[in-house]
Enzyme design. Structure first.
Site, PDB file in Angstrom:
ATOM      1  N   LYS A  29      14.581  19.065  -5.541  1.00  0.00           N
ATOM      2  CA  LYS A  29      15.165  20.264  -6.133  1.00  0.00           C
ATOM      3  C   LYS A  29      15.738  20.053  -7.525  1.00  0.00           C
ATOM      4  O   LYS A  29      16.325  20.966  -8.093  1.00  0.00           O
ATOM      5  CB  LYS A  29      16.260  20.809  -5.220  1.00  0.00           C
TER       6      LYS A  29
ATOM      7  N   ARG B 103      11.447  12.957 -10.760  1.00  0.00           N
ATOM      8  CA  ARG B 103      11.297  14.202  -9.993  1.00  0.00           C
ATOM      9  C   ARG B 103      11.906  14.021  -8.602  1.00  0.00           C
ATOM     10  O   ARG B 103      11.583  13.083  -7.889  1.00  0.00           O
ATOM     11  CB  ARG B 103       9.816  14.536  -9.869  1.00  0.00           C
TER      12      ARG B 103
ATOM     13  N   ARG C 230       2.519   8.012  -6.822  1.00  0.00           N
ATOM     14  CA  ARG C 230       2.021   8.478  -5.523  1.00  0.00           C
ATOM     15  C   ARG C 230       1.904   9.990  -5.462  1.00  0.00           C
ATOM     16  O   ARG C 230       0.995  10.504  -4.832  1.00  0.00           O
ATOM     17  CB  ARG C 230       2.915   7.969  -4.399  1.00  0.00           C
TER      18      ARG C 230
ATOM     19  N   ARG D 150      -2.025   4.165  -4.214  1.00  0.00           N
ATOM     20  CA  ARG D 150      -2.093   4.221  -5.678  1.00  0.00           C
ATOM     21  C   ARG D 150      -3.432   3.682  -6.161  1.00  0.00           C
ATOM     22  O   ARG D 150      -4.048   2.864  -5.507  1.00  0.00           O
ATOM     23  CB  ARG D 150      -1.002   3.343  -6.303  1.00  0.00           C
TER      24      ARG D 150
ATOM     25  N   GLU E  68       4.115  -5.194  -4.900  1.00  0.00           N
ATOM     26  CA  GLU E  68       4.038  -4.121  -3.906  1.00  0.00           C
ATOM     27  C   GLU E  68       3.189  -2.935  -4.379  1.00  0.00           C
ATOM     28  O   GLU E  68       2.446  -2.360  -3.600  1.00  0.00           O
ATOM     29  CB  GLU E  68       5.442  -3.618  -3.561  1.00  0.00           C
TER      30      GLU E  68
END
Length: 180
Positions: free
Chosen positions: A123, A120, A71, A150, A99
């Protein structure tokens, strides 16, 4: 272990600079830069665990793999997510495929293998180990939960392996024809 997300606690080790420098402690570079930091598990039991489906079909005698985009970065990957409380890992992977990619079919109860990747965060990054379950697609849905978020695309095995960034995932994709 965080039961809600299937995560295990991990140890923060510093910034990407200290990681690349081979340091496993916070270095002076980390104190001066705002680069994302990485969390490295101390032992295999402390890594973050996810499950994934490797959707495939056989078309004209050739195996094709369905990839989805992430995403945020829009890179190609396979449907994956956190383990779900009360569900076996392969069933959670099957639900992720429905999904994220809008596909259903027969999922294998034994994983094809696993790969590791850096997840990811805002921070920092976390090292995740992903167990991959082959899913032979029998139905593509007209609409599904993440349809507008997506892209999905069928690729021949070698092209799918070239599209993903993680070398271990590419090898799992390449190993699929010998396993189905």
């Amino acid at each position: 272990m965080d039961q809600a997300h299937g995560r295990r606690k991990s140890r923060h080790i510093g910034s990407i600079d200290s990681l690349l420098a081979g340091s496993n402690q916070l270095g002076s570079t980390a104190a001066h830069h705002k680069s994302p930091s990485y969390r490295m598990p101390r032992t295999p039991k402390e890594e973050f665990s996810q499950v994934a489906a490797l959707p495939f079909r056989i078309k004209d005698g050739r195996i094709e793999v369905l990839l989805v985009t992430s995403r945020e970065t829009r890179r190609w990957l396979i449907p994956k997510g956190w383990p779900m409380k009360g569900k076996k890992p392969y069933k959670a992977a099957e639900q992720e495929a429905a999904e994220e990619a809008g596909v259903k079919g027969e999922i294998k109860q034994e994983p094809l293998g696993f790969y590791d990747y850096w997840k990811r965060r805002s921070k920092h990054f976390d090292l995740c180990r992903v167990e991959v379950y082959p899913l032979e697609v029998s139905k593509q849905l007209e609409s599904w939960r993440e349809k507008g978020q997506r892209q999905t695309q069928w690729f021949e095995v070698e092209e799918a392996a070239h599209q993903v960034l993680e070398p271990a995932l590419a090898e799992l994709i390449r190993s699929l024809p010998a396993r189905v």
